[in-house]
Design a protein around this motif. Structure first.
Motif, PDB file in Angstrom:
ATOM      1  N   LYS A  53      -4.083  35.275  -9.701  1.00 19.72           N
ATOM      2  CA  LYS A  53      -3.130  35.336  -8.588  1.00 19.72           C
ATOM      3  C   LYS A  53      -1.849  34.537  -8.837  1.00 19.72           C
ATOM      4  N   ARG A  54      -1.943  33.463  -9.597  1.00 17.78           N
ATOM      5  CA  ARG A  54      -0.763  32.613  -9.796  1.00 17.78           C
ATOM      6  C   ARG A  54       0.122  33.082 -10.950  1.00 17.78           C
TER       7      ARG A  54
ATOM      8  N   ARG B  52       2.462  35.410 -11.830  1.00 17.63           N
ATOM      9  CA  ARG B  52       3.262  36.435 -11.143  1.00 17.63           C
ATOM     10  C   ARG B  52       4.702  36.481 -11.643  1.00 17.63           C
ATOM     11  N   GLN B  53       4.925  36.117 -12.875  1.00 19.39           N
ATOM     12  CA  GLN B  53       6.280  36.169 -13.425  1.00 19.39           C
ATOM     13  C   GLN B  53       6.625  37.557 -13.957  1.00 19.39           C
TER      14      GLN B  53
ATOM     15  N   GLY C 283      -0.845  38.978 -12.628  1.00 22.54           N
ATOM     16  CA  GLY C 283      -1.014  38.715 -11.210  1.00 22.54           C
ATOM     17  C   GLY C 283       0.073  39.292 -10.332  1.00 22.54           C
ATOM     18  N   CYS C 284       1.094  39.906 -10.928  1.00 23.68           N
ATOM     19  CA  CYS C 284       2.148  40.554 -10.135  1.00 23.68           C
ATOM     20  C   CYS C 284       1.545  41.727  -9.364  1.00 23.68           C
ATOM     21  N   THR C 285       1.881  41.835  -8.089  1.00 24.91           N
ATOM     22  CA  THR C 285       1.437  43.005  -7.334  1.00 24.91           C
ATOM     23  C   THR C 285       2.254  44.213  -7.755  1.00 24.91           C
TER      24      THR C 285
ATOM     25  N   GLU D 175       5.718  44.058  -6.353  1.00 22.05           N
ATOM     26  CA  GLU D 175       6.607  43.141  -7.080  1.00 22.05           C
ATOM     27  C   GLU D 175       7.133  43.777  -8.357  1.00 22.05           C
TER      28      GLU D 175
ATOM     29  N   THR E 179      -2.991  44.177  -8.110  1.00 27.48           N
ATOM     30  CA  THR E 179      -2.178  43.589  -9.171  1.00 27.48           C
ATOM     31  C   THR E 179      -2.123  44.491 -10.396  1.00 27.48           C
TER      32      THR E 179
END
Length: 473
Positions: A91-92, A94-95, A111-113, A116, A139
């Motif tokens: 989850k963390r 997300r870059q 972890g990017c949705t 995103e 994700t």
């Protein structure tokens, strides 16, 4: 306590959860069918941290269960009940690491949705086309791990076809960096494809290099009422011929699906004055103009009505109307959940066989389970149906769920007879682990086990998922 202390030294104390209340959301699947236990939930923030965590698992023999948005439907990201595993949540991570418009690629962490990733592509004037109902929480790592499809496979392909390269943490704790944005690379085995669709059983996907496309200048969306599935399939052929590559989505759902959406989401209602057995939601994405897109869809809808392939049609005249039409399709799963317990089948059969498959399978189920309700919808354009079964009105939920093995066997035997697949895009996980032993050949299972043994000899990566137990084969 040594497990938790070791992990906290790797990722930082706040990123290791070991209290029952804190871990609870990570230990149950989205449908609340599978409940597990874990020593801890670990939330790394980089591939190096994931590698250090998995290396620790290899040293200690601790099972690791990778988890993305935890929106899966087959228990693939839920640990076993024995409590030996740790959950590795991405989850963390997300870059958005890079956007290369000239190469038409975007590199995102696992972890990017989906939203995103879509937004990052759109900000550079590009389109990332993978789209599905859970895209706000699902994700990219999870979607690649299950080779998800969604509603635009007809034009753009599924997750596998939208991925050029991967970064993966192997069961040894080593990192394979295959983030090459190349469309041609014929230098050996395609390692990328080993991990896509592997459901975390061979390693942890930590980042992906994804394909992007030019943003369409216009989209046109229509909902058509059709008399039967054969007519919907004929309409698909007409639409392909008329629209060519602009045909982006072609979804179908029966009237019970629409009824459930109307019942549980009162703000959403059929735009038609009368009911129809089936509905087709189709969309075209055009690179010319709104006028051209609308004209193409109006002509198609008119021809469908004139030839009897449709009895009525509604064409969205605004973004709000387009979203309203799509909501009738996207809320079906949630509406069926609101209705109560149900038995889901995520299956694929050749497009040409869909109508015969549904007619025969409906008849078989009605014989064996009278008054069962078939909630059938899906991606008609690529042959993927969500052939779901709800209990008769008033039937006790537990009594109905007890019928699941027999209903599974009935539907899956039919799928196999029609040359299909019992899992089109949701994966195997725990739910269908035993089932695939009935349909995969001994050679296929042997090859899959050989790959698992070669890459994960300790068997620590997402154990007891996807591959059937040896005795089940």
């Amino acid at each position: 306590m040594s497990t938790v202390e070791d992990l906290r030294r790797i990722v930082g104390a706040p990123q290791v959860l070991d209290r029952a209340d804190d871990m609870a959301p990570f230990l149950v699947d989205w449908r609340k069918r599978y409940f597990g236990q874990a020593q801890a939930v670990v939330l790394p923030s980089s591939a190096d941290q994931v590698a250090a965590v998995i290396a620790w698992c290899a040293r200690t023999g601790t099972p690791a269960v990778p988890q993305g948005g935890n929106t899966g439907l087959v228990g693939g990201a839920t640990p076993a009940a024995d409590g030996r595993a740790i959950v590795v949540s991405l989850k963390r991570m997300r870059q958005i690491r890079a956007v290369d418009a000239a190469n038409a690629t975007l590199t995102a962490e696992a972890g990017c949705t989906m939203v995103e990733v879509q937004d990052a592509a759109r900000a550079s004037g590009q389109l990332f086309p993978l789209s599905l109902a859970a895209e706000g929480s699902a994700t990219i790592g999870g979607n690649l791990s299950t080779n998800a499809g969604g509603v635009q496979v007809l034009r753009y392909g599924n997750a596998r076809e939208l991925c050029l390269g991967l970064e993966v943490v192997l069961p040894s704790g080593e990192v394979w960096n295959g983030l090459r944005g190349l469309r041609k690379d014929n230098t050996g085995y395609d390692l990328r494809d080993l991990f896509i669709g592997a459901e975390g059983t061979l390693g942890v996907i930590t980042a992906a290099c994804l394909k992007t496309y030019p943003l369409p200048r216009a989209q046109a969306t229509a909902l058509l009422a059709v008399p039967a599935l054969p007519a919907a399939l004929d309409l698909l052929q007409v639409a392909r011929a008329a629209c060519g590559s602009t045909l982006t989505a072609f979804e179908c759902f029966n009237d019970l699906c629409l009824t459930l959406v109307e019942r549980h989401y009162p703000g959403h209602a059929s735009p038609f004055a009368s009911r129809s057995p089936q509905y087709v939601l189709l969309e075209i994405s055009d690179h010319e103009s709104e006028v051209h897109a609308s004209g193409l869809l109006e002509s198609l809808a008119g021809d469908a009505i004139d030839t009897g392939l449709a009895s009525d049609a509604v064409i969205a005249q605004s973004t709000a109307q387009r979203r309203s039409l799509w909501s009738l399709r996207e809320l079906i799963s949630e509406a069926q959940t609101q209705e109560g317990r149900n038995i889901k089948h995520d299956i694929a059969v050749p497009i040409s066989e869909i109508a015969r498959f549904v007619a025969q399978t409906d008849a078989l189920l009605q014989q064996r389970f009278p008054a069962g309700r078939m909630v059938v919808f899906g991606h008609l354009g690529d042959g993927n149906l969500h052939y779901n079964v709800s209990p008769p009105e008033g039937m006790d939920a537990d009594r109905f769920i007890a019928l699941q093995p027999e209903i599974y066997s009935t539907v899956h035997d039919q799928v196999h007879a029609f040359g299909g697949s019992i899992s089109a895009e949701h994966g195997v996980g725990q739910l269908k682990r035993g089932e695939i032993a009935r349909y995969k050949s001994a050679v296929e299972l042997q090859l899959m086990r050989a790959l698992k043994q070669a890459i994960d000899p300790l068997g620590i990566m997402n154990p007891d998922k996807m591959l059937p137990a040896q005795s089940a084969a």
